[in-house]
Design an enzyme around this catalytic site. Structure first.
Site, PDB file in Angstrom:
ATOM      1  N   GLU A 124       0.748  -1.310  -0.093  1.00  0.00           N
ATOM      2  CA  GLU A 124       0.126  -0.073  -0.169  1.00  0.00           C
ATOM      3  C   GLU A 124       0.850   1.158   0.013  1.00  0.00           C
ATOM      4  O   GLU A 124       1.773   1.371   0.908  1.00  0.00           O
ATOM      5  CB  GLU A 124      -1.013   0.079   1.214  1.00  0.00           C
ATOM      6  CG  GLU A 124      -1.946  -1.105   1.029  1.00  0.00           C
ATOM      7  CD  GLU A 124      -2.827  -1.289  -0.302  1.00  0.00           C
ATOM      8  OE1 GLU A 124      -3.026   0.170  -0.566  1.00  0.00           O
ATOM      9  OE2 GLU A 124      -3.004  -2.279  -0.952  1.00  0.00           O
TER      10      GLU A 124
ATOM     11  N   CYS B 111      -1.821   9.408   4.119  1.00  0.00           N
ATOM     12  CA  CYS B 111      -1.849   8.883   2.680  1.00  0.00           C
ATOM     13  C   CYS B 111      -2.933   9.194   2.036  1.00  0.00           C
ATOM     14  O   CYS B 111      -3.097   9.540   0.839  1.00  0.00           O
ATOM     15  CB  CYS B 111      -1.604   7.282   2.433  1.00  0.00           C
ATOM     16  SG  CYS B 111      -2.765   6.445   3.595  1.00  0.00           S
TER      17      CYS B 111
HETATM   18  P1  NAD Z   1       8.925   4.679   3.320  1.00  0.00           P
HETATM   19  O1  NAD Z   1       8.682   3.976   2.148  1.00  0.00           O
HETATM   20  O2  NAD Z   1      10.042   5.653   3.252  1.00  0.00           O
HETATM   21  O3  NAD Z   1       9.063   3.443   4.452  1.00  0.00           O
HETATM   22  C1  NAD Z   1       8.007   2.794   4.739  1.00  0.00           C
HETATM   23  C2  NAD Z   1       8.822   1.434   5.365  1.00  0.00           C
HETATM   24  O4  NAD Z   1       9.800   0.825   4.473  1.00  0.00           O
HETATM   25  C3  NAD Z   1       9.980   1.977   6.633  1.00  0.00           C
HETATM   26  O5  NAD Z   1       9.692   1.175   7.738  1.00  0.00           O
HETATM   27  C4  NAD Z   1      11.063   1.927   6.058  1.00  0.00           C
HETATM   28  O6  NAD Z   1      12.285   1.676   6.917  1.00  0.00           O
HETATM   29  C5  NAD Z   1      10.907   0.774   5.158  1.00  0.00           C
HETATM   30  N1  NAD Z   1      12.160   0.507   4.110  1.00  0.00           N
HETATM   31  C6  NAD Z   1      12.815   1.688   3.435  1.00  0.00           C
HETATM   32  N2  NAD Z   1      13.464   1.015   2.507  1.00  0.00           N
HETATM   33  C7  NAD Z   1      13.296  -0.138   2.406  1.00  0.00           C
HETATM   34  C8  NAD Z   1      14.082  -1.330   1.827  1.00  0.00           C
HETATM   35  N3  NAD Z   1      14.816  -1.045   0.783  1.00  0.00           N
HETATM   36  N4  NAD Z   1      13.503  -2.518   1.941  1.00  0.00           N
HETATM   37  C9  NAD Z   1      12.468  -2.695   2.962  1.00  0.00           C
HETATM   38  N5  NAD Z   1      11.938  -1.732   3.873  1.00  0.00           N
HETATM   39  C10 NAD Z   1      12.448  -0.471   3.448  1.00  0.00           C
HETATM   40  O7  NAD Z   1       7.454   5.568   3.946  1.00  0.00           O
HETATM   41  P2  NAD Z   1       7.296   6.438   5.098  1.00  0.00           P
HETATM   42  O8  NAD Z   1       8.026   7.684   4.771  1.00  0.00           O
HETATM   43  O9  NAD Z   1       7.655   5.567   6.415  1.00  0.00           O
HETATM   44  O10 NAD Z   1       5.780   6.610   4.929  1.00  0.00           O
HETATM   45  C11 NAD Z   1       5.014   7.517   4.136  1.00  0.00           C
HETATM   46  C12 NAD Z   1       4.647   6.836   3.048  1.00  0.00           C
HETATM   47  O11 NAD Z   1       3.624   5.894   3.301  1.00  0.00           O
HETATM   48  C13 NAD Z   1       3.703   7.933   2.232  1.00  0.00           C
HETATM   49  O12 NAD Z   1       4.071   7.837   0.704  1.00  0.00           O
HETATM   50  C14 NAD Z   1       2.150   7.533   2.296  1.00  0.00           C
HETATM   51  O13 NAD Z   1       1.412   7.927   1.401  1.00  0.00           O
HETATM   52  C15 NAD Z   1       2.416   6.023   2.370  1.00  0.00           C
HETATM   53  N6  NAD Z   1       1.598   5.511   3.341  1.00  0.00           N
HETATM   54  C16 NAD Z   1       0.354   4.576   2.764  1.00  0.00           C
HETATM   55  C17 NAD Z   1      -0.687   4.251   3.210  1.00  0.00           C
HETATM   56  C18 NAD Z   1      -1.597   3.457   2.652  1.00  0.00           C
HETATM   57  O14 NAD Z   1      -2.559   2.673   3.101  1.00  0.00           O
HETATM   58  N7  NAD Z   1      -1.890   3.526   1.212  1.00  0.00           N
HETATM   59  C19 NAD Z   1      -0.691   4.477   4.673  1.00  0.00           C
HETATM   60  C20 NAD Z   1       0.268   5.123   5.315  1.00  0.00           C
HETATM   61  C21 NAD Z   1       1.257   5.822   4.833  1.00  0.00           C
END
Ligand code: NAD
Length: 519
Positions: free
Chosen positions: A290, A324
């Site tokens: 997501e 989001c």
């Molecule tokens: P992010 O993608 O930077 O990080 C999300 C998670 O992924 C973190 O735990 C991070 O440590 C991990 N991560 C980073 N690189 C990785 C890799 N190479 N392999 C595995 N894991 C890795 O996102 P964020 O800044 O934590 O959150 C904000 C984003 O999340 C926004 O884009 C928002 O829209 C989205 N979001 C979406 C929903 C939804 O339901 N669609 C809900 C909440 C947030």
């Protein structure tokens, strides 16, 4: 089992903080949390508490001089050990009766409920949520546990099948294996708990890799799962760099699925990595991802414009726009465009901004210095792409505060119209008519939430038909999805449309076995 039948689910109610007993409970919890600021947490690999290859600190975004917690930087070796251990324990955990797993999840819900104020306090202090937003996050975590427990009760019963003459047919839902749970920082409790609870109650073993912005909240959530009685070998906990341990966890041959919520960039990277078959791997990994949004609210000429402005302000600036589902584009019929701006601006001006732990602030800080810098860069771009009406700068005080910002007259090709900013920045765009407004709303690679304000039943029908988003709202704000009522998940680059909090969610963590027995 009837106590957890699907019909018995009720959303956890939000407490009213104007009541003395509730505000006192919150103040005590904030103090308790502050008293344990700076404590070091460990990794938990198959029940063993251990140190990583180094440590990092998580900060209070309202006052970044305060260290909330110290956490371990897990290593690639530890990531591999965690996957191997989870794989080794999977046969035992998956054979645990569903009734037992359901019981444990309901116990976890009860513990979260008991500790609502404490969890709120950590959400306020580590994620910068105001009291009400923190309460909503904690209640949603409880809802996910209660709801998924009930879904599992349904899936554990035999699925009715067409019975062939001379045969007995049945369909059983089996868990998949080792799942990697990767939540974002913006719903650091609800999303983490929801994704982990669904996978665990379905009989999978999991490794939780939380965001490095909010590891303390994650560590507290892990404690609840363990206290509820989930076997320590069923749930491991690894903090550290997403790029290093994240990649190691996702690409491990024994990893069976990844449940990710976060940015488009990281989600696509995980999807690609998981698709590569590695030596020793005997399945196609499943990825539930997501991702981001560029959510729009469409405002027709035939509507209560002030009501629409209230909906836009709440959706755009709640939790500083870091949802989001946040509205980042208001697309307004040209006949009411100026009226809409006249209604919106006083509402934005009135928003009270300050430290998240002070009750009564509408807006707190954004989550980190990095996030703040990125948002400010977008604001500078936005100033060139449109007409800045309000905000547009950092607020001069300790902490990562950005004034709520509205930029009008933004064109469809503008970066602030197309790219997710994830902060308190709203682009306002003029549309010729309702059809044109819907066309503009759909002119994005995302498709998460959207709303339309109109009194005209024809246009409501049109919005239902044409507005291409996973979660559409009519005549209300586009944030605040409730478990069970608004199954949540996006179209296009917003994700795999997993519909968290919906009746089909658990199927993503199960595989169906069809059995026909000659009788
Ligand atoms: P992010 O993608 O930077 O990080 C999300 C998670 O992924 C973190 O735990 C991070 O440590 C991990 N991560 C980073 N690189 C990785 C890799 N190479 N392999 C595995 N894991 C890795 O996102 P964020 O800044 O934590 O959150 C904000 C984003 O999340 C926004 O884009 C928002 O829209 C989205 N979001 C979406 C929903 C939804 O339901 N669609 C809900 C909440 C947030």
């Amino acid at each position: 089992m009837s106590a957890v039948g699907p019909g018995t689910f009720r959303n956890e109610s939000y407490r009213e903080f104007s009541l003395r007993e509730n505000s006192d409970s919150m103040r005590d919890a904030l103090q308790r949390a502050r008293n344990s600021f700076g404590r070091e947490s460990d990794l938990r690999i198959a029940g063993d508490a251990c140190k990583g290859g180094g440590t990092f600190a998580s900060l209070n975004p309202s006052r970044p001089s305060e260290i909330v917690g110290i956490h371990q930087s897990g290593t690639v070796e530890q990531a591999c050990t965690a996957v191997e251990a989870a794989h080794a324990y999977f046969p035992e955990w998956s054979a645990t009766p569903a009734t037992k797993r359901i019981e444990l999840l309901l116990r976890a819900a009860a513990i979260f409920r008991e500790r609502k104020s404490d969890f709120n306090a950590w959400l306020i202090l580590e994620a910068g949520k105001n009291w009400q937003e923190a309460e909503a996050d904690t209640c949603e975590a409880i809802d996910f546990c209660e709801y998924y427990a009930r879904l599992m009760a349904r899936l554990a019963k035999p699925e009715p099948l067409v019975q062939m003459p001379g045969e007995h047919g049945e369909l059983q839902y089996l868990p998949l294996g080792v799942g990697i749970i990767i939540p974002p920082w913006n719903f650091p409790l609800a999303i983490l708990v929801g994704m982990a609870a669904a996978a665990l109650v379905a009989g999978n073993t999991v490794i939780i890799k939380p965001s490095s912005e909010t590891p303390t909240i994650a560590a507290k959530a892990l404690d609840v799962f363990l206290e509820a009685g989930f076997p320590p070998r069923s749930v491991s906990f690894l903090t550290g760099s997403g790029a290093t341990i994240g990649d190691a966890l996702v690409s491990h041959p024994k990893t069976r699925f990844v449940s990710f919520t976060g940015s488009r960039e990281v989600g696509l990277h995980i999807n690609e990595l998981a698709a590569r078959t590695v030596k020793g791997q005997i399945w196609i990994k499943r990825v539930v991802a997501e991702m981001g949004g560029k959510d729009a609210i469409v405002i027709d000429a035939d509507t209560d414009v002030d009501l629409a402005a209230a909906g836009v302000a709440a959706s755009a600036f709640g939790y500083q726009g870091q949802k989001c589902s946040a509205c980042s584009r208001a697309i307004v019929h040209e006949d009411v465009y100026e009226e809409f701006l006249r209604c919106l601006l006083p509402r934005v001006e009135k928003l009270k901004q300050g430290p998240a732990d002070e009750f009564g602030n509408d807006m707190g800080p954004v989550v980190s210095e990095r996030a703040m810098k990125g948002i400010l860069e977008y604001i500078e771009t936005g100033k060139r792409e449109g007409r800045l009406l309000i905000g547009g700068e950092r607020v001069a005080r300790e902490g990562y505060y950005i004034a709520p910002t509205v930029i009008a007259d933004v064109g469809r090709d503008a970066r602030i119209f197309q790219e997710e900013i994830f902060g308190p920045v709203l682009a306002v765009t003029k549309a010729r008519d309702f059809n044109h407004a819907l066309e503009l709303a759909n002119d994005t690679e995302y498709g998460l939430t959207g709303a339309a304000y109109t009194r005209d039943p024809q246009k409501i029908r049109l919005a239902k038909e044409k507005f291409f988003v996973g979660n559409l709202y009519i005549n209300r704000k586009c944030t605040g999805a409730m478990v069970g009522a608004h199954p949540f998940g996006g179209f296009n680059m917003s994700g795999t449309d997993s519909k968290a909090g919906g009746p089909d969610y658990l199927l993503q963590f199960l595989q169906a076995k069809s059995i026909a027995e000659k009788v």
